[in-house]
Motif scaffolding. Sequence first.
Motif, PDB file in Angstrom:
ATOM      1  N   ASN A   1      10.250  -6.921 -19.929  1.00  0.00           N
ATOM      2  CA  ASN A   1      10.127  -5.811 -18.989  1.00  0.00           C
ATOM      3  C   ASN A   1      11.506  -5.234 -18.728  1.00  0.00           C
ATOM      4  OD1 ASN A   1       7.285  -5.862 -18.373  1.00  0.00           O
ATOM      5  ND2 ASN A   1       7.649  -7.748 -17.252  1.00  0.00           N
ATOM      6  N   THR A   2      11.556  -3.972 -18.345  1.00  0.00           N
ATOM      7  CA  THR A   2      12.835  -3.372 -17.993  1.00  0.00           C
ATOM      8  C   THR A   2      13.223  -3.803 -16.582  1.00  0.00           C
ATOM      9  OG1 THR A   2      11.906  -1.366 -17.005  1.00  0.00           O
ATOM     10  CG2 THR A   2      12.320  -1.325 -19.409  1.00  0.00           C
ATOM     11  N   ILE A   3      14.490  -3.642 -16.276  1.00  0.00           N
ATOM     12  CA  ILE A   3      14.988  -3.930 -14.933  1.00  0.00           C
ATOM     13  C   ILE A   3      14.251  -3.055 -13.924  1.00  0.00           C
ATOM     14  CG2 ILE A   3      17.005  -3.694 -13.429  1.00  0.00           C
ATOM     15  CD1 ILE A   3      18.704  -4.511 -15.936  1.00  0.00           C
ATOM     16  N   ALA A   4      14.093  -1.784 -14.241  1.00  0.00           N
ATOM     17  CA  ALA A   4      13.402  -0.860 -13.331  1.00  0.00           C
ATOM     18  C   ALA A   4      11.969  -1.317 -13.073  1.00  0.00           C
ATOM     19  CB  ALA A   4      13.418   0.559 -13.896  1.00  0.00           C
ATOM     20  N   LEU A   5      11.275  -1.709 -14.125  1.00  0.00           N
ATOM     21  CA  LEU A   5       9.884  -2.138 -13.970  1.00  0.00           C
ATOM     22  C   LEU A   5       9.786  -3.398 -13.108  1.00  0.00           C
ATOM     23  CD1 LEU A   5       7.029  -1.321 -14.789  1.00  0.00           C
ATOM     24  CD2 LEU A   5       7.269  -2.811 -16.779  1.00  0.00           C
ATOM     25  N   LEU A   6      10.701  -4.336 -13.302  1.00  0.00           N
ATOM     26  CA  LEU A   6      10.690  -5.550 -12.482  1.00  0.00           C
ATOM     27  C   LEU A   6      10.974  -5.236 -11.016  1.00  0.00           C
ATOM     28  CD1 LEU A   6      12.529  -7.924 -14.952  1.00  0.00           C
ATOM     29  CD2 LEU A   6      10.131  -8.087 -14.258  1.00  0.00           C
ATOM     30  N   ALA A   7      11.912  -4.336 -10.772  1.00  0.00           N
ATOM     31  CA  ALA A   7      12.217  -3.948  -9.387  1.00  0.00           C
ATOM     32  C   ALA A   7      11.026  -3.236  -8.754  1.00  0.00           C
ATOM     33  CB  ALA A   7      13.460  -3.059  -9.358  1.00  0.00           C
ATOM     34  N   GLN A   8      10.381  -2.355  -9.506  1.00  0.00           N
ATOM     35  CA  GLN A   8       9.204  -1.652  -8.988  1.00  0.00           C
ATOM     36  C   GLN A   8       8.069  -2.641  -8.704  1.00  0.00           C
ATOM     37  OE1 GLN A   8       9.285   1.066 -12.383  1.00  0.00           O
ATOM     38  NE2 GLN A   8       9.045   2.750 -10.930  1.00  0.00           N
ATOM     39  N   HIS A   9       7.930  -3.634  -9.549  1.00  0.00           N
ATOM     40  CA  HIS A   9       6.910  -4.670  -9.387  1.00  0.00           C
ATOM     41  C   HIS A   9       7.110  -5.423  -8.059  1.00  0.00           C
ATOM     42  CE1 HIS A   9       4.346  -8.074 -10.607  1.00  0.00           C
ATOM     43  NE2 HIS A   9       5.356  -8.883 -10.322  1.00  0.00           N
ATOM     44  N   VAL A  10       8.337  -5.831  -7.786  1.00  0.00           N
ATOM     45  CA  VAL A  10       8.622  -6.538  -6.534  1.00  0.00           C
ATOM     46  C   VAL A  10       8.384  -5.606  -5.351  1.00  0.00           C
ATOM     47  CG1 VAL A  10      10.451  -7.631  -5.166  1.00  0.00           C
ATOM     48  CG2 VAL A  10      10.163  -8.223  -7.575  1.00  0.00           C
ATOM     49  N   HIS A  11       8.822  -4.365  -5.457  1.00  0.00           N
ATOM     50  CA  HIS A  11       8.612  -3.386  -4.392  1.00  0.00           C
ATOM     51  C   HIS A  11       7.124  -3.179  -4.118  1.00  0.00           C
ATOM     52  CE1 HIS A  11       8.339   0.887  -2.883  1.00  0.00           C
ATOM     53  NE2 HIS A  11       9.057   0.292  -1.958  1.00  0.00           N
ATOM     54  N   TYR A  12       6.314  -3.196  -5.156  1.00  0.00           N
ATOM     55  CA  TYR A  12       4.866  -3.046  -5.025  1.00  0.00           C
ATOM     56  C   TYR A  12       4.310  -4.111  -4.073  1.00  0.00           C
ATOM     57  CZ  TYR A  12      -0.049  -2.979  -6.642  1.00  0.00           C
ATOM     58  OH  TYR A  12      -1.427  -2.916  -6.717  1.00  0.00           O
ATOM     59  N   PHE A  13       4.755  -5.351  -4.242  1.00  0.00           N
ATOM     60  CA  PHE A  13       4.277  -6.433  -3.376  1.00  0.00           C
ATOM     61  C   PHE A  13       4.874  -6.327  -1.966  1.00  0.00           C
ATOM     62  CE2 PHE A  13       3.148  -8.140  -7.518  1.00  0.00           C
ATOM     63  CZ  PHE A  13       1.840  -8.526  -7.274  1.00  0.00           C
ATOM     64  N   VAL A  14       6.117  -5.928  -1.861  1.00  0.00           N
ATOM     65  CA  VAL A  14       6.727  -5.700  -0.542  1.00  0.00           C
ATOM     66  C   VAL A  14       5.882  -4.679   0.219  1.00  0.00           C
ATOM     67  CG1 VAL A  14       8.727  -4.694   0.648  1.00  0.00           C
ATOM     68  CG2 VAL A  14       9.080  -6.340  -1.213  1.00  0.00           C
ATOM     69  N   ASN A  15       5.567  -3.568  -0.428  1.00  0.00           N
ATOM     70  CA  ASN A  15       4.786  -2.513   0.218  1.00  0.00           C
ATOM     71  C   ASN A  15       3.384  -2.977   0.586  1.00  0.00           C
ATOM     72  OD1 ASN A  15       6.205  -0.253   0.806  1.00  0.00           O
ATOM     73  ND2 ASN A  15       5.651   0.843  -1.043  1.00  0.00           N
ATOM     74  N   GLY A  16       2.765  -3.739  -0.307  1.00  0.00           N
ATOM     75  CA  GLY A  16       1.407  -4.207  -0.038  1.00  0.00           C
ATOM     76  C   GLY A  16       1.333  -5.135   1.156  1.00  0.00           C
ATOM     77  N   ILE A  17       2.288  -6.035   1.248  1.00  0.00           N
ATOM     78  CA  ILE A  17       2.318  -6.958   2.383  1.00  0.00           C
ATOM     79  C   ILE A  17       2.720  -6.216   3.654  1.00  0.00           C
ATOM     80  CG2 ILE A  17       3.524  -8.980   3.322  1.00  0.00           C
ATOM     81  CD1 ILE A  17       3.403 -10.154   0.468  1.00  0.00           C
ATOM     82  N   LYS A  18       3.642  -5.292   3.534  1.00  0.00           N
ATOM     83  CA  LYS A  18       4.062  -4.469   4.684  1.00  0.00           C
ATOM     84  C   LYS A  18       2.859  -3.711   5.251  1.00  0.00           C
ATOM     85  CE  LYS A  18       6.200  -0.670   4.016  1.00  0.00           C
ATOM     86  NZ  LYS A  18       6.455   0.695   4.263  1.00  0.00           N
ATOM     87  N   ASN A  19       2.005  -3.210   4.380  1.00  0.00           N
ATOM     88  CA  ASN A  19       0.822  -2.476   4.817  1.00  0.00           C
ATOM     89  C   ASN A  19      -0.084  -3.350   5.682  1.00  0.00           C
ATOM     90  OD1 ASN A  19      -0.802  -0.013   4.713  1.00  0.00           O
ATOM     91  ND2 ASN A  19      -2.247  -1.242   3.536  1.00  0.00           N
ATOM     92  N   VAL A  20      -0.253  -4.606   5.290  1.00  0.00           N
ATOM     93  CA  VAL A  20      -1.078  -5.536   6.081  1.00  0.00           C
ATOM     94  C   VAL A  20      -0.410  -5.789   7.435  1.00  0.00           C
ATOM     95  CG1 VAL A  20      -1.992  -7.894   6.218  1.00  0.00           C
ATOM     96  CG2 VAL A  20      -2.120  -6.610   4.064  1.00  0.00           C
ATOM     97  N   PHE A  21       0.899  -6.005   7.438  1.00  0.00           N
ATOM     98  CA  PHE A  21       1.623  -6.246   8.685  1.00  0.00           C
ATOM     99  C   PHE A  21       1.539  -5.041   9.616  1.00  0.00           C
ATOM    100  CE2 PHE A  21       4.349 -10.128   8.694  1.00  0.00           C
ATOM    101  CZ  PHE A  21       3.797 -10.730   7.580  1.00  0.00           C
ATOM    102  N   ASN A  22       1.375  -3.861   9.055  1.00  0.00           N
ATOM    103  CA  ASN A  22       1.235  -2.642   9.852  1.00  0.00           C
ATOM    104  C   ASN A  22      -0.209  -2.398  10.287  1.00  0.00           C
ATOM    105  OD1 ASN A  22       3.843  -1.568  10.194  1.00  0.00           O
ATOM    106  ND2 ASN A  22       3.848  -0.797   8.089  1.00  0.00           N
ATOM    107  N   GLY A  23      -1.103  -3.343   9.991  1.00  0.00           N
ATOM    108  CA  GLY A  23      -2.491  -3.221  10.430  1.00  0.00           C
ATOM    109  C   GLY A  23      -3.425  -2.661   9.382  1.00  0.00           C
ATOM    110  N   GLY A  24      -2.916  -2.408   8.185  1.00  0.00           N
ATOM    111  CA  GLY A  24      -3.746  -1.863   7.114  1.00  0.00           C
ATOM    112  C   GLY A  24      -4.418  -2.946   6.297  1.00  0.00           C
ATOM    113  N   ASN A  25      -5.065  -2.510   5.251  1.00  0.00           N
ATOM    114  CA  ASN A  25      -5.760  -3.418   4.346  1.00  0.00           C
ATOM    115  C   ASN A  25      -4.824  -3.919   3.254  1.00  0.00           C
ATOM    116  OD1 ASN A  25      -8.294  -3.049   5.622  1.00  0.00           O
ATOM    117  ND2 ASN A  25      -8.565  -1.126   4.515  1.00  0.00           N
ATOM    118  N   LEU A  26      -5.220  -5.005   2.627  1.00  0.00           N
ATOM    119  CA  LEU A  26      -4.499  -5.494   1.454  1.00  0.00           C
ATOM    120  C   LEU A  26      -5.039  -4.717   0.257  1.00  0.00           C
ATOM    121  CD1 LEU A  26      -2.430  -7.506   0.336  1.00  0.00           C
ATOM    122  CD2 LEU A  26      -4.333  -9.088  -0.060  1.00  0.00           C
TER     123      LEU A  26
END
Length: 163
Positions: A46-71
């Motif tokens: 994988n590219t560096i960019a793709l790996l960083a985007q992948h981690v960000h994807y999970f950060v955002n998904g968990i952040k959404n739950v912490f903000n009261g949203g769905n997973l």
Amino acid sequence: MKSTIALANRFREIILNGTWVANTNYKDQLENLDWKIAVSKIDSLNTIALLAQHVHYFVNGIKNVFNGGNLEIRDKHSFDFSEIRSQSEWKYFLSKFWEDSEHLAKLIAQLPEEKLNQEFVDVKYGTYKRNIDGLIEHSYYHLGQIVLIKKIIVAKQGIKNKL
């Protein structure tokens, strides 16, 4: 120190500002990285960019739950991103990554202690603590890949420059 504050600090350490475990972090590795290196393909890695985007994807998904949203995140979509095509797109992505990570760290720190051992969305996902720990560990795993890929690219460029 409260457990939630300690977890928030551990999360910040891997993404934004720490050096204790890996002697580096995402921001240190990516902040001044040229976008062309970030999107450079090395064999089947994988590219560096793709790996960083992948981690960000999970950060955002968990952040959404912490903000009261769905997973809403799914593993099968965790590498589906538009290609970064310029330094400005890369810088924009990084600014979102840092901003979203800091926001999640604040949410983790503000979490009531008793919530750490409660179910995260569904029993199959375990507890809030397990998901925070999992995100941190997952981030370290991919940071190691980023560091190695970056070294390979730099080494290959050094060889080309000598020819």
